[in-house]
Design a protein around this motif. Structure first.
Motif, PDB file in Angstrom:
ATOM      1  N   UNK A  77       0.809  -1.223   0.000  1.00  0.00           N
ATOM      2  CA  UNK A  77       0.000   0.000   0.000  1.00  0.00           C
ATOM      3  C   UNK A  77       0.842   1.273   0.000  1.00  0.00           C
ATOM      4  N   UNK A  78       2.124   1.171   0.328  1.00  0.00           N
ATOM      5  CA  UNK A  78       2.980   2.357   0.339  1.00  0.00           C
ATOM      6  C   UNK A  78       3.129   2.963  -1.048  1.00  0.00           C
ATOM      7  N   UNK A  79       2.883   2.174  -2.079  1.00  0.00           N
ATOM      8  CA  UNK A  79       3.029   2.677  -3.447  1.00  0.00           C
ATOM      9  C   UNK A  79       1.751   3.319  -3.978  1.00  0.00           C
ATOM     10  N   UNK A  80       0.698   3.289  -3.200  1.00  0.00           N
ATOM     11  CA  UNK A  80      -0.608   3.748  -3.682  1.00  0.00           C
ATOM     12  C   UNK A  80      -1.109   4.913  -2.828  1.00  0.00           C
ATOM     13  N   UNK A  81      -1.602   5.967  -3.495  1.00  0.00           N
ATOM     14  CA  UNK A  81      -2.211   7.072  -2.749  1.00  0.00           C
ATOM     15  C   UNK A  81      -3.616   6.673  -2.325  1.00  0.00           C
ATOM     16  N   UNK A  82      -4.338   7.595  -1.685  1.00  0.00           N
ATOM     17  CA  UNK A  82      -5.674   7.266  -1.169  1.00  0.00           C
ATOM     18  C   UNK A  82      -6.605   6.803  -2.278  1.00  0.00           C
ATOM     19  N   UNK A  83      -6.574   7.508  -3.413  1.00  0.00           N
ATOM     20  CA  UNK A  83      -7.434   7.115  -4.526  1.00  0.00           C
ATOM     21  C   UNK A  83      -7.031   5.740  -5.050  1.00  0.00           C
ATOM     22  N   UNK A  84      -5.733   5.475  -5.099  1.00  0.00           N
ATOM     23  CA  UNK A  84      -5.258   4.184  -5.555  1.00  0.00           C
ATOM     24  C   UNK A  84      -5.656   3.059  -4.629  1.00  0.00           C
ATOM     25  N   UNK A  85      -5.592   3.289  -3.329  1.00  0.00           N
ATOM     26  CA  UNK A  85      -5.996   2.263  -2.374  1.00  0.00           C
ATOM     27  C   UNK A  85      -7.499   1.988  -2.460  1.00  0.00           C
ATOM     28  N   UNK A  86      -8.268   3.013  -2.714  1.00  0.00           N
ATOM     29  CA  UNK A  86      -9.706   2.819  -2.909  1.00  0.00           C
ATOM     30  C   UNK A  86      -9.953   1.978  -4.152  1.00  0.00           C
ATOM     31  N   UNK A  87      -9.204   2.259  -5.217  1.00  0.00           N
ATOM     32  CA  UNK A  87      -9.320   1.472  -6.441  1.00  0.00           C
ATOM     33  C   UNK A  87      -9.005  -0.002  -6.184  1.00  0.00           C
ATOM     34  N   UNK A  93      -4.159   1.870 -15.809  1.00  0.00           N
ATOM     35  CA  UNK A  93      -4.771   3.167 -15.544  1.00  0.00           C
ATOM     36  C   UNK A  93      -3.747   4.080 -14.874  1.00  0.00           C
ATOM     37  N   UNK A  94      -4.130   5.319 -14.625  1.00  0.00           N
ATOM     38  CA  UNK A  94      -3.180   6.294 -14.080  1.00  0.00           C
ATOM     39  C   UNK A  94      -2.744   5.926 -12.673  1.00  0.00           C
ATOM     40  N   UNK A  95      -3.620   5.324 -11.889  1.00  0.00           N
ATOM     41  CA  UNK A  95      -3.275   4.955 -10.511  1.00  0.00           C
ATOM     42  C   UNK A  95      -2.207   3.869 -10.494  1.00  0.00           C
ATOM     43  N   UNK A  96      -2.317   2.913 -11.408  1.00  0.00           N
ATOM     44  CA  UNK A  96      -1.305   1.865 -11.517  1.00  0.00           C
ATOM     45  C   UNK A  96       0.021   2.447 -12.001  1.00  0.00           C
ATOM     46  N   UNK A  97      -0.060   3.388 -12.957  1.00  0.00           N
ATOM     47  CA  UNK A  97       1.156   4.032 -13.460  1.00  0.00           C
ATOM     48  C   UNK A  97       1.856   4.814 -12.355  1.00  0.00           C
ATOM     49  N   UNK A  98       1.083   5.551 -11.552  1.00  0.00           N
ATOM     50  CA  UNK A  98       1.662   6.326 -10.456  1.00  0.00           C
ATOM     51  C   UNK A  98       2.278   5.412  -9.397  1.00  0.00           C
ATOM     52  N   UNK A  99       1.613   4.292  -9.115  1.00  0.00           N
ATOM     53  CA  UNK A  99       2.156   3.338  -8.140  1.00  0.00           C
ATOM     54  C   UNK A  99       3.487   2.771  -8.621  1.00  0.00           C
ATOM     55  N   UNK A 100       3.580   2.466  -9.919  1.00  0.00           N
ATOM     56  CA  UNK A 100       4.843   1.982 -10.471  1.00  0.00           C
ATOM     57  C   UNK A 100       5.941   3.028 -10.296  1.00  0.00           C
TER      58      UNK A 100
END
Length: 703
Positions: free
Chosen positions: A254-264, A303-310
């Motif tokens: 979860x450290x790689x994901x922001x709040x929106x990413x964790x919700x996704x 999607x953008x959330x996965x790209x940002x997490x990477x």
């Protein structure tokens, strides 16, 4: 030229008849290509399935692009007759996870596929004739009737690509191969990515209205930014490069994901990119209609959330901060690559416009001055939320193309993909999606000192919408009371029952909230999403903010909260919807009150609304109409005016008399009064008008 997809026509030229033929060929190519991609669906029953829960069944999209032509042509008064009003209502409005999206299946009775095919053929014939007969001068400008035809064509081009994404998301048993849709036949070891240095500088975005190619509203205007030097990835991120993130537990950390990413992640349960298929301990790859061995050197789809997490994962791994590029940084890369806009850019140089494949391809196949896939292959997510440039103006035919996405929740995608064509592959095009949405999109990363600007409160600066915000939520002037509140008070006084009310032509929604004080449920409906977006923001975010013009280009920022308005206790009783009062969906019914404020003299055919409005009211239901009767041909063709003219005998025709003539069969007129209102144009200029309020009670007629 691609054997399947034509390049779009330019707007300029000297030979009008040749331009008509060019547009005609482009129209038929677009219309046929759109129908071609629906050959992927295996059987008519698949048209009624959803490939994604937040989308309509595929039958909607099959009908939507054709009805778009008719709805826009009617709106702009280019044609006056509809082909099928029912179709042009149920197929009118798509979905984007907005408050006003109607996803209730019971509200739709989808027609048979062959009926939609027959409808599409009628639309094809009509548009074909219009292309050859409409008045035309060159260059084609935004006030030309032909612009609306081009708008319909480019709208269908968008849905060619987005529908392919939905088809790709369908279970395999529901889709089939189409012979012309060839996949890239080769794949090998993925290249190792590396960084390329970019020299920054002054970047100017936007184009002039004199530009020679069609554009959507968000492309026009001007934006300038000083971009610092940065490093950009040589290649798009490949399946192989993204595989490292997946195998290192990137989706679980979860450290790689922001709040929106964790919700996704919580909602989707995603463990890998959407078109990867985990089988027997290995990852394989879903193309349009089949699953193949993983093409490690093809661009990854995320999607953008996965790209940002990477990017966060890679930053931690390499000790360097990676991020997605901004829109301005991408333009630096575009110019560095030495690209030309279409039609000068030949489609063979990139994986776009269906020229090479109906799939992605290796990330090192199409290079531009040492950087690959600057355009084509897959779209590239950016870190820039879409916004309007200085000088942005909506087009009256499609005023909600862009503005609903100016919300900091829609990120721009850059470049184009293998499935992009038409405006989508133009230099200045700007498209944005919610960060959790899937398109034919991947990403490349940058090392950059640039920051993404975030705005806490979004102040409505669209002149018309801001003026209505001030009218409905702002100060009172010259002792004239708030018009929305006074209308709601009159309505509550005359309504016998208070279960459900319709605020038709609700604009920015003030009267809807006022009605909720005395009704159990209120539906606010307006033709313009730009307007109802204000009410939605008040309901969900608790405030209305707008720029109130003082003089010239100067304005003062105004903000009012839901608590200050006293609506915090009624907000859940209010819902907002987009709708056409002249062609209303059948599910808008069973009201105790319908209030149409300052609406009838703005409808393109008010009789269509008035002749059937009684069907939407309950026993003892009340209809309230207000209007200053400012009939004008820019809103309503003179032949459809209800008053304000002399008939053939020279007799003056007044609106109230026509209302009595139309409504008397089903309504009793119970009250008439004048009601003043003041609209502030600037600090020293105001409109002071008087509306006539007429109150009509539905007659209880035995059937």
């Amino acid at each position: 030229m691609s054997r399947l997809s034509f390049y779009p026509p330019t707007l300029d030229g000297t030979d009008i008849e040749a331009k008509r033929k060019e547009i005609r060929a482009y129209f038929h190519n677009t219309f046929s290509l759109f129908e071609k991609i629906f050959e992927m669906l295996k059987g008519e029953e698949v048209f009624y399935k959803k490939s994604e829960p937040t989308r309509h069944p595929m039958i909607f999209y099959f009908g939507h692009t054709a009805t778009f032509f008719i709805n826009k042509l009617v709106l702009m008064k280019i044609v006056s007759q509809r082909i099928n009003p029912d179709f042009e209502s149920i197929f009118a409005v798509g979905v984007d996870e907005m408050e006003w999206d109607d996803m209730e299946g019971a509200h739709y009775q989808w027609p048979r596929v062959q009926e939609v095919r027959a409808y599409r053929e009628k639309v094809r014939e009509l548009v074909d004739s219009l292309i050859m007969e409409l008045p035309l001068t060159l260059p084609i400008t935004q006030d030309s009737p032909m612009w609306i035809v081009l708008m319909g064509i480019e709208h269908e081009r968008i849905h060619i690509e987005t529908s392919l994404v939905l088809h790709r998301q369908m279970p395999l048993e529901f889709v089939q191969d189409v012979a012309e849709f060839t996949l890239c036949p080769h794949s090998t070891i993925a290249p190792r990515n590396e960084m390329v240095e970019m020299q920054g500088g002054r970047v100017v975005l936007g184009k002039e209205h004199s530009h020679h190619l069609y554009g959507w509203d968000n492309e026009y205007g001007r934006y300038e930014e000083d971009v610092e030097n940065f490093l950009v990835a040589k290649y798009l991120v490949s399946n192989a490069e993204f595989m490292e993130f997946v195998k290192d537990g990137g989706y679980e950390n979860r450290a790689f994901w922001d709040d929106e990413g964790q919700k996704f992640l919580a909602i989707s349960g995603a463990k890998h990119p959407p078109f990867w298929v985990y089988e027997d301990g290995t990852y394989r790859y879903r193309t349009l209609c089949k699953v193949i061995d993983m093409p490690l050197d093809w661009a990854v789809d995320v999607n953008a959330l996965e790209a940002e997490a990477f990017c966060r994962y890679k930053s931690q791994k390499d000790g360097v901060t990676y991020t997605l590029p901004s829109e301005a940084e991408y333009r630096v890369v575009y110019e560095y690559a030495g690209l030309q806009d279409i039609p000068e850019f030949h489609e063979s140089r990139a994986n776009l416009n269906f020229y090479h494949y109906f799939s992605s391809c290796p990330v090192n196949e199409f290079g531009f001055n040492g950087i690959y896939d600057v355009v084509g292959n897959v779209w590239q997510w950016s870190r820039t939320p879409i916004f309007g440039f200085v000088g942005f103006e909506v087009h009256e035919a499609y005023d909600d193309f862009s503005t609903p996405t100016f919300d900091d929740k829609h990120a721009l995608i850059l470049g184009s993909s293998w499935a992009s064509s038409g405006n989508l592959i133009m230099k200045h095009s700007r498209y944005a999606f919610r960060r959790h949405f899937y398109q034919n999109a991947g990403f490349r990363y940058v090392i950059s000192s640039g920051k993404t600007q975030e705005q806490k409160d979004f102040y409505e600066d669209d002149a018309t919408v801001a003026q209505y915000c001030a009218f409905q939520y702002g100060d009172a002037y010259f002792g004239v009371k708030n018009f929305a509140i006074e209308c709601a008070n009159i309505a509550s006084k005359f309504a016998k029952n208070h279960t459900k009310a319709l605020d038709l032509g609700c604009a920015t929604g003030r009267a809807s909230f006022e009605l909720a004080k005395s009704f159990d449920a209120v539906e606010g409906v307006d033709f313009s999403v730009r307007f109802i977006g204000v009410g939605v923001k008040l309901k969900h975010e608790g405030y209305v903010a707008y720029a109130s013009k003082t003089e010239g280009d100067l304005a003062e920022k105004k903000k009012v909260t839901i608590e200050e308005l006293g609506y915090e206790g009624v907000r859940e009783k209010v819902s907002f919807w987009q709708g056409d009062a002249c062609n209303f969906k059948p599910n808008f019914n069973s009201y105790d009150l319908i209030m149409a404020t300052n609406l009838i003299d703005r409808l393109y055919n008010p009789k269509l609304f008035l002749q059937s409005v009684h069907e939407r009211l309950n026993h003892d239901g009340v209809l309230i109409l207000t209007s200053p009767y400012t009939w004008q041909e820019s809103s309503t063709k003179r032949e459809f005016w209800l008053g304000g003219y002399k008939d053939e005998s020279g007799k003056e025709v007044k609106t109230i008399d026509t209302l009595k003539e139309i409504l008397s069969k089903n309504f009793e007129l119970v009250h008439i009064q004048d009601l003043e209102f003041v609209i502030r144009e600037s600090a020293r200029k105001f409109q002071h008008s008087i509306a006539e309020v007429s109150v009509w009670r539905k007659k209880n007629i035995a059937k």
